[in-house]
Each structure stands twice: as structure tokens, then as C-alpha cells.
Scaffold this active site. Structure first.
Site, PDB file in Angstrom:
ATOM      1  N   ARG A 198       8.146   8.928   8.468  1.00  0.00           N
ATOM      2  CA  ARG A 198       8.624   7.706   7.701  1.00  0.00           C
ATOM      3  C   ARG A 198      10.002   7.945   6.890  1.00  0.00           C
ATOM      4  O   ARG A 198      10.720   7.326   6.192  1.00  0.00           O
ATOM      5  CB  ARG A 198       7.631   7.619   6.408  1.00  0.00           C
ATOM      6  CG  ARG A 198       6.734   6.312   6.593  1.00  0.00           C
ATOM      7  CD  ARG A 198       5.726   6.258   5.422  1.00  0.00           C
ATOM      8  NE  ARG A 198       5.184   4.958   5.279  1.00  0.00           N
ATOM      9  CZ  ARG A 198       3.927   4.596   5.573  1.00  0.00           C
ATOM     10  NH1 ARG A 198       3.216   5.371   6.248  1.00  0.00           N
ATOM     11  NH2 ARG A 198       3.504   3.404   5.198  1.00  0.00           N
ATOM     12  N   ARG A 232      -4.799  -9.264   3.084  1.00  0.00           N
ATOM     13  CA  ARG A 232      -5.759  -8.540   4.091  1.00  0.00           C
ATOM     14  C   ARG A 232      -6.676  -7.738   3.335  1.00  0.00           C
ATOM     15  O   ARG A 232      -6.624  -7.255   2.093  1.00  0.00           O
ATOM     16  CB  ARG A 232      -4.984  -7.578   4.902  1.00  0.00           C
ATOM     17  CG  ARG A 232      -4.313  -6.404   4.488  1.00  0.00           C
ATOM     18  CD  ARG A 232      -3.558  -5.502   5.266  1.00  0.00           C
ATOM     19  NE  ARG A 232      -2.891  -4.348   4.902  1.00  0.00           N
ATOM     20  CZ  ARG A 232      -2.216  -3.655   5.372  1.00  0.00           C
ATOM     21  NH1 ARG A 232      -1.842  -3.905   6.772  1.00  0.00           N
ATOM     22  NH2 ARG A 232      -1.487  -2.410   4.775  1.00  0.00           N
ATOM     23  N   ARG A 291       6.679  -1.011  -1.232  1.00  0.00           N
ATOM     24  CA  ARG A 291       6.659  -0.450  -0.122  1.00  0.00           C
ATOM     25  C   ARG A 291       7.581  -1.003   1.069  1.00  0.00           C
ATOM     26  O   ARG A 291       8.107  -0.070   1.698  1.00  0.00           O
ATOM     27  CB  ARG A 291       5.209  -0.609   0.535  1.00  0.00           C
ATOM     28  CG  ARG A 291       4.178   0.368  -0.311  1.00  0.00           C
ATOM     29  CD  ARG A 291       2.940  -0.447  -0.084  1.00  0.00           C
ATOM     30  NE  ARG A 291       2.299  -0.251   1.143  1.00  0.00           N
ATOM     31  CZ  ARG A 291       1.074  -1.029   1.691  1.00  0.00           C
ATOM     32  NH1 ARG A 291       0.571  -1.931   0.876  1.00  0.00           N
ATOM     33  NH2 ARG A 291       0.736  -0.799   2.756  1.00  0.00           N
TER      34      ARG A 291
HETATM   35  P1  AMP Z   1       0.014   3.420   5.218  1.00  0.00           P
HETATM   36  O1  AMP Z   1      -1.466   3.224   5.423  1.00  0.00           O
HETATM   37  O2  AMP Z   1       0.711   3.914   6.432  1.00  0.00           O
HETATM   38  O3  AMP Z   1       0.785   1.790   4.728  1.00  0.00           O
HETATM   39  O4  AMP Z   1       0.509   4.503   4.025  1.00  0.00           O
HETATM   40  C1  AMP Z   1      -0.041   4.064   2.607  1.00  0.00           C
HETATM   41  C2  AMP Z   1       0.822   4.996   1.604  1.00  0.00           C
HETATM   42  O5  AMP Z   1       0.419   6.248   2.101  1.00  0.00           O
HETATM   43  C3  AMP Z   1       2.162   4.919   1.744  1.00  0.00           C
HETATM   44  O6  AMP Z   1       2.500   3.775   0.923  1.00  0.00           O
HETATM   45  C4  AMP Z   1       2.857   6.204   1.195  1.00  0.00           C
HETATM   46  O7  AMP Z   1       2.571   6.253  -0.212  1.00  0.00           O
HETATM   47  C5  AMP Z   1       1.723   6.880   1.975  1.00  0.00           C
HETATM   48  N1  AMP Z   1       2.229   7.628   3.115  1.00  0.00           N
HETATM   49  C6  AMP Z   1       1.653   7.488   4.375  1.00  0.00           C
HETATM   50  N2  AMP Z   1       2.246   7.828   5.272  1.00  0.00           N
HETATM   51  C7  AMP Z   1       3.298   8.643   4.766  1.00  0.00           C
HETATM   52  C8  AMP Z   1       4.329   9.242   5.213  1.00  0.00           C
HETATM   53  N3  AMP Z   1       4.547   9.658   6.526  1.00  0.00           N
HETATM   54  N4  AMP Z   1       5.337   9.815   4.357  1.00  0.00           N
HETATM   55  C9  AMP Z   1       5.108   9.565   2.985  1.00  0.00           C
HETATM   56  N5  AMP Z   1       4.322   8.847   2.660  1.00  0.00           N
HETATM   57  C10 AMP Z   1       3.347   8.144   3.366  1.00  0.00           C
END
Ligand code: AMP
Length: 228
Positions: free
Chosen positions: A88, A127, A179
Site C-alpha cells: 500500500r 456493505r 481511506r
Molecule cells: P483492508 O481490509 O485491506 O481495507 O484494510 C483495512 C485497514 O487495515 C486499512 O485501512 C489499514 O488501516 C490497514 N492495512 C491493511 N493493509 C495495510 C497495508 N498494507 N499497509 C498499511 N495498512 C494496512
């Protein structure tokens, strides 16, 4: 085959990664799911990341790189993996290259799921999922503007019959905006990095889920053939 699904929150990475897991036996490595599992377990790491996630901000590169290295090493087989939610940031992408190189692995393809950002806030904040089997649904949110994929019978999971549903704590409209801002500022700069390596393949993430799956399958067929 080792793939990355790249795209903003709500692009459908999780849905498509699960399908790739079923179709090709690839391991889905979803960093968001890993962090949520840490939170649910009450571990020290889970407690550390909780506030950051609920704000919609990114967890530090150090933590994420260690987490992904651990899961790549946890269970290695020759089918490969699909990364969902990682990398990310540019340092995460560079660290991934290094860690794959050290293990004699490589990326075959980076699939960019392109989306209309204006639709994402409604898409994500509507969702929810079955608390029992994890199946995903979308409510009709802000009607008549957005109609998605509600359960066939209101309040009953199509797949397991459970009446219990949950919504992610960070899927509120306000957090989604943070986000998306994090995606634009920190994740989008990865795109030119992979483009320069010739790995980036765009796919229309606004199409119906089955059509997105077909498009991804077409895209990954090419590098697989080229690589033998
Ligand atoms: P997601 O389920 O992929 O939308 O991730 C949910 C949350 O987890 C994100 O908004 C971040 O706070 C954290 N997160 C997940 N993957 C990463 C990553 N590769 N780098 C930094 N934060 C992450």
C-alpha cells in the site's frame, strides 16, 4: 503464479482474491484480514493497530512488511499467492521485491482494479457480511442511487441461513473518505512503479463481479503462457 490485486478500498479486491484462490489454488494474503484477526485475538499487535485502522489510516510499513514476510513463509507451495491490500506504499512495494528476490520468488502480474471513486463511498458504506460464514452483501444504500447485492430474503444469509450480520468498523462514510485519501496519497504512487516494470494490467472494477473475474482470468492467462 504470484499476483497483486491493487485498487482503492471497495474496488472488489477481497471478492476477486477469494475467487482466484478457489479457481487457481492461490493463497489469498489479505493484510486487512490479518490485522482484523489480530484485533479479534486481542494480541499486542491487534491493540496497537486498532486506533489506526478505525481512523482509516495506514499501519506502519515496518509492521506490515514483517506481517507479510511471515505469511509468505508460513506455507509455501508452487501454486503461489494473491496479495490483497499489500503493498500500500512504495516502501512496502520495494520491500516486497527484496523479500521475494531473497526467496527466489517473483511477481507475475499486478492487476489494477480501476474504479469510479465517486461511487466508492456508497459502495463501501453499504456493505456488510454474514457473521457466521463471511459471505458479503450490499444493502440498498441511499436509494435510489445505489443498488447492490442484498440477501435474497431480507435478514437471512443466502449461503448458510444465519440471521447474524456484521459491518466493518471502518466502513463508515467518514472513515472511507480518509481511506480513499490514504489510497490517493500513499498507494496510487505504486502504480508507475509496477508500470515501469511492465507488470501492471488494468481491469475495470466497476463491471459486475463475474465480468471482473473473467477479465482477470484473461489478463493472467497472458503472462502465464508467456512464462511457459
Ligand atoms: P483492508 O481490509 O485491506 O481495507 O484494510 C483495512 C485497514 O487495515 C486499512 O485501512 C489499514 O488501516 C490497514 N492495512 C491493511 N493493509 C495495510 C497495508 N498494507 N499497509 C498499511 N495498512 C494496512
Amino acid at each position: 503464479m504470484n499476483l497483486i490485486l491493487l485498487g482503492p478500498p471497495g474496488a472488489g479486491k477481497g471478492t476477486q482474491a477469494k475467487r482466484l484462490e478457489e479457481r487457481y489454488g492461490l493463497r489469498q494474503l489479505a493484510t486487512g484480514d490479518m490485522l482484523r484477526a489480530e484485533r479479534a485475538s486481542g494480541s499486542a499487535l491487534g491493540q496497537r493497530v486498532q486506533v489506526i485502522m478505525d481512523r482509516g489510516e495506514l499501519v506502519s510499513d515496518d509492521i506490515m512488511i514483517a506481517l507479510i514476510a511471515q505469511s509468505i513463509d508460513a506455507e509455501r507451495d508452487d501454486k503461489g499467492f494473491v496479495l490483497d491490500g499489500f503493498p500500500r506504499t512504495l516502501p512496502q512495494a520495494q520491500a516486497l521485491d527484496q523479500m521475494l528476490g531473497e526467496r527466489g520468488l517473483k511477481l507475475d502480474c499486478v492487476i489494477e482494479m480501476t474504479v469510479d471513486e465517486a461511487a466508492l463511498v456508497d459502495r463501501i458504506s453499504g456493505r456488510f457480511s454474514c457473521a457466521h460464514c463471511g459471505a458479503s452483501f450490499h444493502a440498498r444504500f441511499n436509494p435510489p442511487k445505489v443498488v447492490f447485492n442484498p440477501p435474497k430474503v431480507a435478514g437471512v444469509c443466502d449461503f448458510c441461513g444465519s440471521h447474524d450480520f456484521k459491518q466493518r468498523a471502518d466502513d463508515t462514510a467518514e472513515t472511507v473518505r480518509t481511506r480513499l485519501a490514504a489510497y490517493r496519497a500513499q498507494t496510487a504512487p505504486i502504480l508507475p512503479y509496477y508500470r515501469a516494470k511492465g507488470l501492471l494490467r488494468p481491469v475495470d472494477g466497476m463491471a459486475a463481479p463475474d465480468d471482473v473475474t473473467k477479465a482477470i482470468e484473461r489478463v493472467i492467462a497472458a503472462p502465464v503462457k508467456a512464462g511457459g
